[in-house]
Design a protein around this motif. Structure first.
Motif, PDB file in Angstrom:
ATOM      1  N   GLY A   9       0.902  -1.128  -0.088  1.00 52.89           N
ATOM      2  CA  GLY A   9      -0.262   0.073   0.266  1.00 52.89           C
ATOM      3  C   GLY A   9       0.795   1.097   0.229  1.00 52.89           C
ATOM      4  N   ALA A  10       1.971   1.433   0.603  1.00 52.44           N
ATOM      5  CA  ALA A  10       2.386   3.026   0.919  1.00 52.44           C
ATOM      6  C   ALA A  10       3.371   2.971  -0.675  1.00 52.44           C
ATOM      7  N   PRO A  11       4.050   2.498  -1.257  1.00 57.72           N
ATOM      8  CA  PRO A  11       4.150   2.300  -2.416  1.00 57.72           C
ATOM      9  C   PRO A  11       4.260   2.289  -3.357  1.00 57.72           C
ATOM     10  N   THR A  12       2.692   1.709  -3.317  1.00 56.48           N
ATOM     11  CA  THR A  12       1.540   2.489  -4.150  1.00 56.48           C
ATOM     12  C   THR A  12       1.115   3.409  -3.772  1.00 56.48           C
ATOM     13  N   VAL A  13       1.740   4.391  -2.989  1.00 58.22           N
ATOM     14  CA  VAL A  13      -0.072   5.283  -2.682  1.00 58.22           C
ATOM     15  C   VAL A  13       1.539   6.783  -3.325  1.00 58.22           C
ATOM     16  N   VAL A  14       2.259   5.973  -2.194  1.00 57.30           N
ATOM     17  CA  VAL A  14       3.577   7.456  -2.828  1.00 57.30           C
ATOM     18  C   VAL A  14       3.875   7.332  -4.528  1.00 57.30           C
ATOM     19  N   LEU A  15       3.892   6.291  -5.181  1.00 61.45           N
ATOM     20  CA  LEU A  15       4.058   6.498  -6.704  1.00 61.45           C
ATOM     21  C   LEU A  15       2.813   7.192  -7.067  1.00 61.45           C
ATOM     22  N   ALA A  16       1.559   6.841  -6.750  1.00 58.47           N
ATOM     23  CA  ALA A  16       0.133   7.675  -6.754  1.00 58.47           C
ATOM     24  C   ALA A  16       0.039   9.094  -6.973  1.00 58.47           C
ATOM     25  N   GLN A  18       3.032  11.025  -6.365  1.00 58.95           N
ATOM     26  CA  GLN A  18       4.093  11.787  -7.489  1.00 58.95           C
ATOM     27  C   GLN A  18       3.320  11.342  -8.256  1.00 58.95           C
ATOM     28  N   SER A  19       2.337  10.187  -9.313  1.00 60.41           N
ATOM     29  CA  SER A  19       2.493  10.942 -10.505  1.00 60.41           C
ATOM     30  C   SER A  19       0.497  11.717 -10.670  1.00 60.41           C
ATOM     31  N   ALA A  20      -0.358  12.145  -9.381  1.00 59.60           N
ATOM     32  CA  ALA A  20      -1.139  12.764  -9.344  1.00 59.60           C
ATOM     33  C   ALA A  20      -0.437  14.540  -9.321  1.00 59.60           C
ATOM     34  N   ASP A  21       1.135  14.272  -8.545  1.00 62.80           N
ATOM     35  CA  ASP A  21       1.629  15.257  -8.552  1.00 62.80           C
ATOM     36  C   ASP A  21       2.190  16.836  -9.804  1.00 62.80           C
ATOM     37  N   TYR A  22       2.305  15.331 -10.919  1.00 67.54           N
ATOM     38  CA  TYR A  22       2.896  16.071 -11.883  1.00 67.54           C
ATOM     39  C   TYR A  22       1.925  15.933 -12.792  1.00 67.54           C
ATOM     40  N   ALA A  23       0.542  15.626 -12.953  1.00 63.94           N
ATOM     41  CA  ALA A  23      -0.380  16.237 -13.359  1.00 63.94           C
ATOM     42  C   ALA A  23      -0.890  16.879 -12.990  1.00 63.94           C
ATOM     43  N   LEU A  24      -1.196  17.782 -11.981  1.00 63.78           N
ATOM     44  CA  LEU A  24      -1.605  18.539 -10.834  1.00 63.78           C
ATOM     45  C   LEU A  24      -0.909  20.141 -11.185  1.00 63.78           C
ATOM     46  N   VAL A  25       0.527  19.677 -11.489  1.00 64.12           N
ATOM     47  CA  VAL A  25       1.304  21.301 -11.845  1.00 64.12           C
ATOM     48  C   VAL A  25       1.438  22.330 -12.615  1.00 64.12           C
ATOM     49  N   GLN A  26       0.555  21.309 -13.830  1.00 64.35           N
ATOM     50  CA  GLN A  26      -0.232  22.856 -14.994  1.00 64.35           C
ATOM     51  C   GLN A  26      -1.489  23.481 -14.303  1.00 64.35           C
ATOM     52  N   PHE A  27      -2.500  23.079 -13.378  1.00 63.63           N
ATOM     53  CA  PHE A  27      -3.554  23.440 -12.700  1.00 63.63           C
ATOM     54  C   PHE A  27      -2.589  24.308 -11.727  1.00 63.63           C
ATOM     55  N   LEU A  93       9.828   8.227   3.887  1.00 62.49           N
ATOM     56  CA  LEU A  93      10.684   9.355   3.689  1.00 62.49           C
ATOM     57  C   LEU A  93      11.041   9.789   2.027  1.00 62.49           C
ATOM     58  N   ILE A  94      10.548   9.257   1.213  1.00 67.99           N
ATOM     59  CA  ILE A  94      10.555   9.448   0.019  1.00 67.99           C
ATOM     60  C   ILE A  94       9.888  10.310  -0.239  1.00 67.99           C
ATOM     61  N   GLN A  95       8.695  10.128   0.557  1.00 65.38           N
ATOM     62  CA  GLN A  95       7.387  10.969   0.424  1.00 65.38           C
ATOM     63  C   GLN A  95       7.515  12.173   0.698  1.00 65.38           C
ATOM     64  N   LEU A  96       8.228  12.324   1.914  1.00 65.68           N
ATOM     65  CA  LEU A  96       8.507  13.781   2.537  1.00 65.68           C
ATOM     66  C   LEU A  96       9.745  14.409   1.641  1.00 65.68           C
ATOM     67  N   THR A  97      10.732  13.346   1.142  1.00 67.43           N
ATOM     68  CA  THR A  97      11.572  14.072   0.357  1.00 67.43           C
ATOM     69  C   THR A  97      11.340  14.346  -1.481  1.00 67.43           C
ATOM     70  N   MET A  98      10.062  13.797  -1.878  1.00 66.63           N
ATOM     71  CA  MET A  98       8.945  14.560  -2.865  1.00 66.63           C
ATOM     72  C   MET A  98       8.778  15.715  -2.011  1.00 66.63           C
ATOM     73  N   TRP A  99       8.589  15.371  -1.337  1.00 66.73           N
ATOM     74  CA  TRP A  99       7.038  16.752  -1.185  1.00 66.73           C
ATOM     75  C   TRP A  99       8.087  18.096  -0.661  1.00 66.73           C
ATOM     76  N   PHE A 100       9.260  17.575  -0.523  1.00 67.67           N
ATOM     77  CA  PHE A 100      10.048  19.351   0.443  1.00 67.67           C
ATOM     78  C   PHE A 100       9.405  20.457  -0.396  1.00 67.67           C
TER      79      PHE A 100
END
Length: 109
Positions: A9-16, A18-27, A93-100
Motif C-alpha cells: 500500500g505505501a509504495p503504491t500510494v507514494v507512486l500515485a 507522484q503521478s498526481a503531483d505531475y498531473a496537477l502542476v499545470q493546474f 521518507l521518500i514521500q517527505l523528500t518529494m514533498w520538500f
C-alpha cells in the motif's frame, strides 16, 4: 492486512501521489497556488506513516522471543512484518523528500 499496507500500500500510494503531483502542476501554475500539490503529498505522507505505524504495532505483537530450538515457520510472520515496517518507513521518507521541494520552488518553473 497491516502487513500488506506497509509492503504494497505505501509504495503504491507514494507512486500515485507522484503521478498526481505531475498531473496537477499545470493546474497549480494556472491557479497560482500549489495547495493541490501539497494536499496530495500530505495525503501520501500521512498514509505511508500510518501504514508504517500499523506495521510496527503488528511487529511488536508477532515478534515474541523464541526458544533456542524453535520452528522456523514461527518466525516468518515477524520477519514479513518487519520488512513491511522497513518498506513503509522508506516510503514515508521518500514521500517527505518529494514533498520538500514543493515548499521551496514555484510550480511554474
Amino acid at each position: 492486512m497491516k502487513t500488506w499496507l506497509g509492503l504494497l500500500g505505501a509504495p503504491t500510494v507514494v507512486l500515485a501521489a507522484q503521478s498526481a503531483d505531475y498531473a496537477l502542476v499545470q493546474f497549480a501554475c494556472r491557479w497560482g497556488t500549489f495547495a493541490p500539490l501539497c494536499a496530495v503529498s500530505a495525503v501520501g505522507f500521512v498514509f505511508s506513516a500510518i501504514a508504517t505505524i500499523a506495521a510496527f504495532y503488528q511487529w511488536r505483537a508477532t515478534a515474541a522471543p523464541f526458544r533456542a530450538s524453535y520452528d522456523a515457520r514461527a518466525a516468518r510472520p515477524a520477519c514479513l512484518v518487519f520488512a513491511a515496517m522497513g518498506v513503509g518507513a522508506l516510503c514515508t521518507l521518500i514521500q517527505l523528500t518529494m514533498w520538500f521541494p514543493q515548499w521551496l520552488l514555484s510550480p511554474c518553473r
